[in-house]
Design a protein around this motif. Structure first.
Motif, PDB file in Angstrom:
ATOM      1  N   ARG A  84       1.066  24.796  88.134  1.00  0.00           N
ATOM      2  CA  ARG A  84       0.802  26.084  88.070  1.00  0.00           C
ATOM      3  C   ARG A  84       1.100  26.494  89.362  1.00  0.00           C
ATOM      4  O   ARG A  84       1.247  25.883  90.453  1.00  0.00           O
ATOM      5  N   GLY A  85       1.401  27.946  89.680  1.00  0.00           N
ATOM      6  CA  GLY A  85       1.682  28.621  90.769  1.00  0.00           C
ATOM      7  C   GLY A  85       3.444  28.692  91.057  1.00  0.00           C
ATOM      8  O   GLY A  85       4.201  28.811  90.134  1.00  0.00           O
ATOM      9  N   ASN A  86       3.377  28.874  92.339  1.00  0.00           N
ATOM     10  CA  ASN A  86       5.020  29.143  92.761  1.00  0.00           C
ATOM     11  C   ASN A  86       5.724  27.954  93.281  1.00  0.00           C
ATOM     12  O   ASN A  86       6.072  27.922  94.532  1.00  0.00           O
ATOM     13  N   LEU A  87       5.941  26.896  92.484  1.00  0.00           N
ATOM     14  CA  LEU A  87       6.157  25.963  92.847  1.00  0.00           C
ATOM     15  C   LEU A  87       7.735  25.872  93.705  1.00  0.00           C
ATOM     16  O   LEU A  87       7.800  25.310  94.887  1.00  0.00           O
ATOM     17  N   GLY A  88       8.471  26.461  92.885  1.00  0.00           N
ATOM     18  CA  GLY A  88       9.818  26.542  93.353  1.00  0.00           C
ATOM     19  C   GLY A  88      10.179  27.419  94.870  1.00  0.00           C
ATOM     20  O   GLY A  88      10.506  26.942  95.802  1.00  0.00           O
ATOM     21  N   ALA A  89       9.500  28.667  94.632  1.00  0.00           N
ATOM     22  CA  ALA A  89       9.305  29.421  95.672  1.00  0.00           C
ATOM     23  C   ALA A  89       8.797  28.918  97.043  1.00  0.00           C
ATOM     24  O   ALA A  89       9.223  29.176  98.158  1.00  0.00           O
ATOM     25  N   GLU A  90       7.675  28.253  96.909  1.00  0.00           N
ATOM     26  CA  GLU A  90       7.081  27.668  98.111  1.00  0.00           C
ATOM     27  C   GLU A  90       7.856  26.358  98.546  1.00  0.00           C
ATOM     28  O   GLU A  90       7.868  26.218  99.848  1.00  0.00           O
ATOM     29  N   LEU A  91       8.528  25.614  97.940  1.00  0.00           N
ATOM     30  CA  LEU A  91       9.468  24.531  98.257  1.00  0.00           C
ATOM     31  C   LEU A  91      10.568  25.207  98.817  1.00  0.00           C
ATOM     32  O   LEU A  91      10.893  24.536  99.980  1.00  0.00           O
ATOM     33  N   ASP A  92      11.221  26.360  98.509  1.00  0.00           N
ATOM     34  CA  ASP A  92      12.373  26.989  99.110  1.00  0.00           C
ATOM     35  C   ASP A  92      11.588  27.570 100.658  1.00  0.00           C
ATOM     36  O   ASP A  92      12.374  27.435 101.589  1.00  0.00           O
ATOM     37  N   GLY A 150      -5.195  23.240  77.464  1.00  0.00           N
ATOM     38  CA  GLY A 150      -5.731  24.602  77.913  1.00  0.00           C
ATOM     39  C   GLY A 150      -5.092  25.453  79.205  1.00  0.00           C
ATOM     40  O   GLY A 150      -5.172  26.552  79.172  1.00  0.00           O
ATOM     41  N   LEU A 151      -4.487  24.712  79.727  1.00  0.00           N
ATOM     42  CA  LEU A 151      -3.632  25.194  81.183  1.00  0.00           C
ATOM     43  C   LEU A 151      -2.768  26.323  80.901  1.00  0.00           C
ATOM     44  O   LEU A 151      -2.431  27.133  81.387  1.00  0.00           O
ATOM     45  N   VAL A 152      -2.117  26.057  79.680  1.00  0.00           N
ATOM     46  CA  VAL A 152      -1.370  27.151  79.199  1.00  0.00           C
ATOM     47  C   VAL A 152      -1.703  28.677  79.104  1.00  0.00           C
ATOM     48  O   VAL A 152      -1.079  29.593  79.302  1.00  0.00           O
ATOM     49  N   HIS A 153      -3.262  28.465  78.862  1.00  0.00           N
ATOM     50  CA  HIS A 153      -3.818  29.722  78.744  1.00  0.00           C
ATOM     51  C   HIS A 153      -4.516  30.237  80.321  1.00  0.00           C
ATOM     52  O   HIS A 153      -5.245  31.171  80.193  1.00  0.00           O
ATOM     53  N   ASP A 154      -4.187  29.705  81.266  1.00  0.00           N
ATOM     54  CA  ASP A 154      -4.868  29.961  82.509  1.00  0.00           C
ATOM     55  C   ASP A 154      -4.416  31.576  82.676  1.00  0.00           C
ATOM     56  O   ASP A 154      -3.231  31.809  82.695  1.00  0.00           O
ATOM     57  N   PRO A 155      -5.496  32.369  82.960  1.00  0.00           N
ATOM     58  CA  PRO A 155      -5.238  33.774  83.132  1.00  0.00           C
ATOM     59  C   PRO A 155      -4.454  34.308  84.076  1.00  0.00           C
ATOM     60  O   PRO A 155      -3.690  35.082  84.337  1.00  0.00           O
ATOM     61  N   ARG A 156      -4.567  33.467  85.514  1.00  0.00           N
ATOM     62  CA  ARG A 156      -3.680  33.773  86.650  1.00  0.00           C
ATOM     63  C   ARG A 156      -2.705  32.907  87.013  1.00  0.00           C
ATOM     64  O   ARG A 156      -1.537  33.828  87.244  1.00  0.00           O
ATOM     65  N   THR A 157      -2.430  31.592  86.381  1.00  0.00           N
ATOM     66  CA  THR A 157      -1.208  30.931  86.643  1.00  0.00           C
ATOM     67  C   THR A 157      -1.004  30.299  85.374  1.00  0.00           C
ATOM     68  O   THR A 157      -1.334  28.966  85.556  1.00  0.00           O
TER      69      THR A 157
END
Length: 174
Positions: free
Chosen positions: A89-97, A138-145
């Motif tokens: 979840r989250g901004n994996l690629g952007a944060e690694l960059d 159920g993580l596919v339904h996480d409302p934020r990420t």
């Protein structure tokens, strides 16, 4: 002197990592927010920061993580760790960059998306949660990420401008 900087995308990641290293005898501190108080650094070998970036738009997550690395990473004499969510979840690629953009040209990142104690493993590049493919949880339904891929490489590639390759366990164990 700081030997290890950890930048996590949430409070749990920052605290878990800081606590684990403190338990191993390191002088460690965890900052619950991206606003690190100067006194927190005094006498520390390890600083673990909650960037609180997981649910931010990717450009804001990039800027926050880059700013923290620029401010606190003492240089090549220290280890830099970017903690990501083991369920992608989250901004994996952007944060690694963001991290790699601060490091010297040619720097590389090794991404390990697993937390066996929590039932999360990676097999063939895909994350499984208690043996179930990530996209069937159920993580596919996480409302934020919400999760969009169970494959680590695909999740990162969706946001990163860098080339990547999967290194299988068979190669690692050799």
């Amino acid at each position: 002197m700081l030997k290890l900087l950890i930048v996590a995308d949430d409070l749990t990641g920052a605290n878990d990592t800081g606590a684990m290293l403190a338990g191993l005898g390191y002088a460690a501190a965890a900052s619950p927010t991206p606003e690190v108080f100067p006194g927190l650094l005094a006498g520390r070998e390890v600083l673990s920061i909650n960037a609180d970036s997981r649910a931010l738009p990717k450009d804001k997550a990039y800027a926050r993580v880059r700013g923290l690395v620029e401010r606190f990473y003492p240089g090549p004499e220290a280890v830099l760790s970017k903690r990501i969510d083991s369920t992608l979840r989250g901004n994996l690629g952007a944060e690694l960059d963001a991290v790699l953009d601060v490091l010297p040209p040619g720097a590389r990142a090794a991404v390990v998306s697993a937390s066996p104690a929590a039932g999360r493993i990676c097999a063939g590049g895909a994350v499984l949660v208690h043996g179930v493919p990530l996209l069937e949880t159920g993580l596919v339904h996480d409302p934020r990420t919400p999760v969009h891929s169970c494959f680590v490489g695909r999740a990162i590639a969706a946001q990163s401008r860098r080339e990547q390759a999967h290194i299988g366990l068979d190669s690692v164990t050799q």
